[in-house]
Write a protein that holds these residues in place. Structure first.
Motif, PDB file in Angstrom:
ATOM      1  N   MET A   1     -19.691  68.252 -15.753  1.00 58.21           N
ATOM      2  CA  MET A   1     -19.352  68.518 -14.360  1.00 58.21           C
ATOM      3  C   MET A   1     -17.857  68.349 -14.107  1.00 58.21           C
ATOM      4  O   MET A   1     -17.258  69.096 -13.328  1.00 58.21           O
ATOM      5  N   LYS A   2     -17.221  67.388 -14.776  1.00 60.75           N
ATOM      6  CA  LYS A   2     -15.771  67.216 -14.616  1.00 60.75           C
ATOM      7  C   LYS A   2     -15.030  68.416 -15.190  1.00 60.75           C
ATOM      8  O   LYS A   2     -14.055  68.885 -14.596  1.00 60.75           O
ATOM      9  N   ILE A   3     -15.504  68.927 -16.314  1.00 57.58           N
ATOM     10  CA  ILE A   3     -14.888  70.126 -16.894  1.00 57.58           C
ATOM     11  C   ILE A   3     -15.074  71.313 -15.951  1.00 57.58           C
ATOM     12  O   ILE A   3     -14.142  72.092 -15.714  1.00 57.58           O
ATOM     13  N   LEU A   4     -16.284  71.452 -15.410  1.00 53.59           N
ATOM     14  CA  LEU A   4     -16.567  72.539 -14.486  1.00 53.59           C
ATOM     15  C   LEU A   4     -15.708  72.420 -13.225  1.00 53.59           C
ATOM     16  O   LEU A   4     -15.202  73.431 -12.708  1.00 53.59           O
ATOM     17  N   MET A   5     -15.532  71.192 -12.732  1.00 59.69           N
ATOM     18  CA  MET A   5     -14.698  70.961 -11.549  1.00 59.69           C
ATOM     19  C   MET A   5     -13.260  71.398 -11.827  1.00 59.69           C
ATOM     20  O   MET A   5     -12.625  72.046 -10.994  1.00 59.69           O
ATOM     21  N   LYS A   6     -12.767  71.092 -13.020  1.00 59.99           N
ATOM     22  CA  LYS A   6     -11.405  71.502 -13.386  1.00 59.99           C
ATOM     23  C   LYS A   6     -11.320  73.014 -13.458  1.00 59.99           C
ATOM     24  O   LYS A   6     -10.333  73.609 -13.006  1.00 59.99           O
ATOM     25  N   GLN A   7     -12.349  73.669 -14.007  1.00 61.56           N
ATOM     26  CA  GLN A   7     -12.349  75.131 -14.083  1.00 61.56           C
ATOM     27  C   GLN A   7     -12.343  75.754 -12.683  1.00 61.56           C
ATOM     28  O   GLN A   7     -11.643  76.736 -12.441  1.00 61.56           O
ATOM     29  N   VAL A   8     -13.117  75.180 -11.765  1.00 62.06           N
ATOM     30  CA  VAL A   8     -13.139  75.682 -10.392  1.00 62.06           C
ATOM     31  C   VAL A   8     -11.781  75.471  -9.734  1.00 62.06           C
ATOM     32  O   VAL A   8     -11.283  76.342  -9.017  1.00 62.06           O
ATOM     33  N   ALA A   9     -11.169  74.317  -9.985  1.00 61.25           N
ATOM     34  CA  ALA A   9      -9.844  74.053  -9.417  1.00 61.25           C
ATOM     35  C   ALA A   9      -8.803  75.010  -9.985  1.00 61.25           C
ATOM     36  O   ALA A   9      -7.840  75.365  -9.298  1.00 61.25           O
ATOM     37  N   ASP A  10      -9.006  75.443 -11.234  1.00 61.43           N
ATOM     38  CA  ASP A  10      -8.061  76.374 -11.864  1.00 61.43           C
ATOM     39  C   ASP A  10      -8.325  77.830 -11.469  1.00 61.43           C
ATOM     40  O   ASP A  10      -7.620  78.722 -11.925  1.00 61.43           O
ATOM     41  N   GLY A  11      -9.378  78.083 -10.667  1.00 63.69           N
ATOM     42  CA  GLY A  11      -9.581  79.431 -10.164  1.00 63.69           C
ATOM     43  C   GLY A  11     -10.909  80.078 -10.510  1.00 63.69           C
ATOM     44  O   GLY A  11     -11.121  81.240 -10.188  1.00 63.69           O
ATOM     45  N   LYS A  12     -11.809  79.377 -11.163  1.00 66.03           N
ATOM     46  CA  LYS A  12     -13.121  79.968 -11.467  1.00 66.03           C
ATOM     47  C   LYS A  12     -13.887  80.171 -10.162  1.00 66.03           C
ATOM     48  O   LYS A  12     -13.908  79.301  -9.302  1.00 66.03           O
ATOM     49  N   SER A  13     -14.526  81.308 -10.028  1.00 67.39           N
ATOM     50  CA  SER A  13     -15.230  81.651  -8.795  1.00 67.39           C
ATOM     51  C   SER A  13     -16.567  80.921  -8.711  1.00 67.39           C
ATOM     52  O   SER A  13     -17.248  80.714  -9.717  1.00 67.39           O
ATOM     53  N   PHE A  14     -16.957  80.561  -7.483  1.00 69.73           N
ATOM     54  CA  PHE A  14     -18.249  79.917  -7.276  1.00 69.73           C
ATOM     55  C   PHE A  14     -19.396  80.896  -7.531  1.00 69.73           C
ATOM     56  O   PHE A  14     -20.525  80.488  -7.773  1.00 69.73           O
ATOM     57  N   ASP A  15     -19.108  82.198  -7.481  1.00 75.73           N
ATOM     58  CA  ASP A  15     -20.147  83.194  -7.731  1.00 75.73           C
ATOM     59  C   ASP A  15     -20.636  83.155  -9.177  1.00 75.73           C
ATOM     60  O   ASP A  15     -21.749  83.593  -9.472  1.00 75.73           O
ATOM     61  N   GLU A  16     -19.812  82.638 -10.088  1.00 75.32           N
ATOM     62  CA  GLU A  16     -20.169  82.575 -11.505  1.00 75.32           C
ATOM     63  C   GLU A  16     -21.062  81.380 -11.828  1.00 75.32           C
ATOM     64  O   GLU A  16     -21.571  81.269 -12.934  1.00 75.32           O
ATOM     65  N   LEU A  17     -21.264  80.464 -10.884  1.00 72.88           N
ATOM     66  CA  LEU A  17     -22.020  79.230 -11.135  1.00 72.88           C
ATOM     67  C   LEU A  17     -23.493  79.435 -10.787  1.00 72.88           C
ATOM     68  O   LEU A  17     -23.828  80.130  -9.832  1.00 72.88           O
ATOM     69  N   ASP A  18     -24.347  78.780 -11.555  1.00 74.45           N
ATOM     70  CA  ASP A  18     -25.778  78.814 -11.219  1.00 74.45           C
ATOM     71  C   ASP A  18     -26.118  77.627 -10.310  1.00 74.45           C
ATOM     72  O   ASP A  18     -25.262  76.807  -9.983  1.00 74.45           O
ATOM     73  N   LEU A  19     -27.376  77.541  -9.902  1.00 74.22           N
ATOM     74  CA  LEU A  19     -27.792  76.524  -8.937  1.00 74.22           C
ATOM     75  C   LEU A  19     -27.617  75.105  -9.474  1.00 74.22           C
ATOM     76  O   LEU A  19     -27.159  74.212  -8.750  1.00 74.22           O
ATOM     77  N   ASP A  20     -27.954  74.864 -10.756  1.00 69.07           N
ATOM     78  CA  ASP A  20     -27.804  73.525 -11.336  1.00 69.07           C
ATOM     79  C   ASP A  20     -26.338  73.103 -11.363  1.00 69.07           C
ATOM     80  O   ASP A  20     -26.016  71.939 -11.082  1.00 69.07           O
ATOM     81  N   GLN A  21     -25.463  74.042 -11.700  1.00 67.34           N
ATOM     82  CA  GLN A  21     -24.043  73.716 -11.729  1.00 67.34           C
ATOM     83  C   GLN A  21     -23.525  73.401 -10.330  1.00 67.34           C
ATOM     84  O   GLN A  21     -22.747  72.464 -10.158  1.00 67.34           O
ATOM     85  N   MET A  22     -23.975  74.166  -9.357  1.00 74.36           N
ATOM     86  CA  MET A  22     -23.563  73.907  -7.967  1.00 74.36           C
ATOM     87  C   MET A  22     -24.048  72.532  -7.510  1.00 74.36           C
ATOM     88  O   MET A  22     -23.296  71.766  -6.901  1.00 74.36           O
ATOM     89  N   ASN A  23     -25.317  72.223  -7.807  1.00 76.71           N
ATOM     90  CA  ASN A  23     -25.853  70.908  -7.429  1.00 76.71           C
ATOM     91  C   ASN A  23     -25.104  69.783  -8.137  1.00 76.71           C
ATOM     92  O   ASN A  23     -24.841  68.730  -7.548  1.00 76.71           O
TER      93      ASN A  23
END
Length: 192
Positions: free
Chosen positions: A113-135
């Motif tokens: 989740m910390k890696i995913l948070m960094k990816q989102v902060a670097d510009g990864k779109s929320f549309d690319e995430l699934d429900l488990d990742q969002m939760n």
């Protein structure tokens, strides 16, 4: 050279079975002697051959019978405390391993989740995430907000304590005003 795996089943050839038993029993006696010497304990071994009715004891039949008598002389509660059944031992080991796996899985999830948070902060779109990742991200953000709230409360408490004990100083050294604001008045002449 690595030893091959031994299949745990009765050896069909009687001659091979007897020689294997003899060799293994000798090794068992040697290990029992080493263990009793190293740990300074009384140890005895009783082997019973069901088919032939042979009873073999180590180191001697008298010592084995004395050991059994001492064991039976203990109260039943004491005996049960010292006895470990194979099933209980394996159950305890499985519980320990399950707890360890659970901790590792939780640690792994947090790092993901910390890696995913960094990816989102670097510009990864929320549309690319699934429900488990969002939760997972929502949970991580909630945890971090709670940590920040606790830290903010501690800092506010420290600030309140310092401001309550803050005494204003007058003179060339400057004065402390209110909440951590420092006003400095420098002397005009720097010479000693």
């Amino acid at each position: 050279m690595a030893r091959r795996k031994i299949k745990h089943a009765m050896i069909p050839n009687e001659r091979v079975r007897k020689s294997t038993l003899k060799r293994r029993v000798e090794n068992l006696y040697k290990k029992a002697y080493e263990l009793s010497t190293l740990c300074n304990i009384e140890m005895f071994i009783i082997l019973l051959n069901r088919k032939q009715g042979d009873l073999t004891t180590w180191p001697s039949q008298e010592k084995a019978m004395d050991g059994i008598a001492k064991f039976l002389a203990f109260p039943e509660q004491e005996r049960l405390k010292k006895m470990v059944l194979q099933e209980k031992h394996l159950t305890d080991k499985m519980q320990d391993m399950a707890e360890q796996v659970s901790k590792l899985r939780q640690n792994n999830d947090e790092k993901e989740m910390k890696i995913l948070m960094k990816q989102v902060a670097d510009g990864k779109s929320f549309d690319e995430l699934d429900l488990d990742q969002m939760n997972g991200l929502v949970h991580l953000i909630d945890e971090n907000l709670e940590k920040l709230r606790i830290r903010g409360d501690k800092l506010a408490e420290m600030e309140r304590r310092v401001s309550a004990t803050c005494i204003s100083n007058e003179g060339n050294q400057g004065e402390i005003i209110g909440e951590f604001k420092f006003k400095q008045e420098w002397p005009i002449d720097f010479s000693p």
